[in-house]
Enzyme design. Structure first.
Site, PDB file in Angstrom:
ATOM      1  CG  HIS A   9      51.158  33.659  49.585  1.00 48.96           C
ATOM      2  ND1 HIS A   9      50.233  33.251  50.523  1.00 48.96           N
ATOM      3  CD2 HIS A   9      50.612  33.365  48.377  1.00 48.96           C
ATOM      4  CE1 HIS A   9      49.179  32.744  49.907  1.00 48.96           C
ATOM      5  NE2 HIS A   9      49.387  32.800  48.600  1.00 48.96           N
ATOM      6  CB  CYS A  40      45.194  33.322  42.141  1.00 46.40           C
ATOM      7  SG  CYS A  40      44.382  34.921  41.940  1.00 46.40           S
TER       8      CYS A  40
END
Length: 318
Positions: free
Chosen positions: A217, A250
């Site tokens: 990822h 994020c």
């Protein structure tokens, strides 16, 4: 170099993207993006999150989005949740979703404290309860996710030994719960991955557990994402997470405005040019990336979105 013949690309653009966009993004536009992605040959689309709207306001309309998209046969649609309340919300859509859990631990304790308000022991305790919750609901736990596997904005470099230690914690947790897990995803939560770090971390995990399948990822925070994906391919990785247009990032990394996940269309282009099958319609993906850009109302980082495929130029040159 023994490259894989085929890879699986897991699309996470809707969930990743709409959790970090300032928005608000119209519910109808979120549904339109999921439906458009369904026509690109993907086998897995992560639609959204059942989370606290105070913390992630971009998914305050989760129920409406999950109710509104049109599933296509052959595609697994998934969601993310972190507690019993989220699981209950997801179960309401069990006829549309491939419901399963995961064991997620951070290799960086400072990141876990900042992101989840949990130290290492707190993470393990929370995940133990999470796994049992899924077992009680009859749902499988299929993979381990190691967050901040390559580095952390709050802890610096993450040694490969720390990644191994985190996987050991997760496997012990699974074993104690009577769960067999054969897959681990190494997640570059804050964009610290480089090809060298990817090779080192994958090598350390494989040396310890040769039969454990490793997925990646990757974020493109510092422009290293596709180079890291190439290194993963070179090492035989066959499963990657990505986001159309390069959506995402994020929200707890402390770097607002940074590029998001590696772009699905760029990863598909890389694989196509290397003779690795993905099953994806690259030109359709690029059109969906352009749709995503219109929906969020600003430019997305994908270069393929602007430049198109090489195949289109080859046709014109023929």
């Amino acid at each position: 170099m023994d490259l894989p013949k085929r890879v699986i690309i897991n699309e996470e653009g809707p969930r990743e993207g709409f959790q970090i966009e300032k928005g608000p993004i119209k519910t109808a536009d979120k549904i339109a993006l999921v439906d458009a992605l369904s026509g690109c040959g993907l086998c897995h689309i992560q639609v959204g999150s059942f989370v606290n709207a105070k913390h992630v306001p971009g998914w305050a309309d989760a129920e409406a989005v999950f109710a509104g998209f049109t599933p296509r046969e052959g595609i697994d649609y998934s969601a993310v949740w972190f507690n019993e309340a989220g699981l209950r919300r997801a179960l309401a859509f069990k006829d549309k979703l491939a419901l399963e859990g995961f064991i997620s631990l951070s290799a960086s304790e400072p990141f876990a404290i900042r992101n989840l308000n949990r130290d290492r022991a707190g993470q393990i305790e929370a995940m133990t309860k999470y796994v049992q919750l899924h077992r009680d609901a009859g749902l499988p736990i299929r993979k381990i996710i190691v967050m901040a596997a390559f580095g952390c904005n709050f802890a610096g470099d993450i040694a490969a030994g720390k990644v191994v230690e985190t996987v050991e914690d997760a496997l012990a947790l699974a074993r104690d719960a009577g769960v067999a897990v054969n897959n681990v995803t190494l997640a570059d939560s804050m964009g610290w991955a480089t090809p060298k770090r990817v090779a080192t971390a994958i090598g350390a995990v494989r040396n310890r557990w040769p039969d454990l399948a490793v997925a990646l990822h990757l974020h493109d925070t510092r422009g290293q994402g596709i180079a890291c994906a190439y290194e993963g391919l070179r090492l035989g990785v066959t499963s990657f997470d990505s986001a159309v247009g390069g959506l995402g990032g994020c929200p707890f990394a402390g770097q607002p405005g940074a590029p998001g996940n590696i772009a699905t269309e760029e990863l598909a282009l890389l694989c196509e040019e290397m003779g690795i099958a993905t099953g994806l319609n690259l030109e359709a993906l690029i059109e969906v990336a352009r749709l995503a850009e219109r929906i969020v109302g600003h430019g997305l980082p994908s270069a393929a979105l602007r430049s198109g495929t090489l195949a289109s130029f080859r046709r014109n040159a023929a």
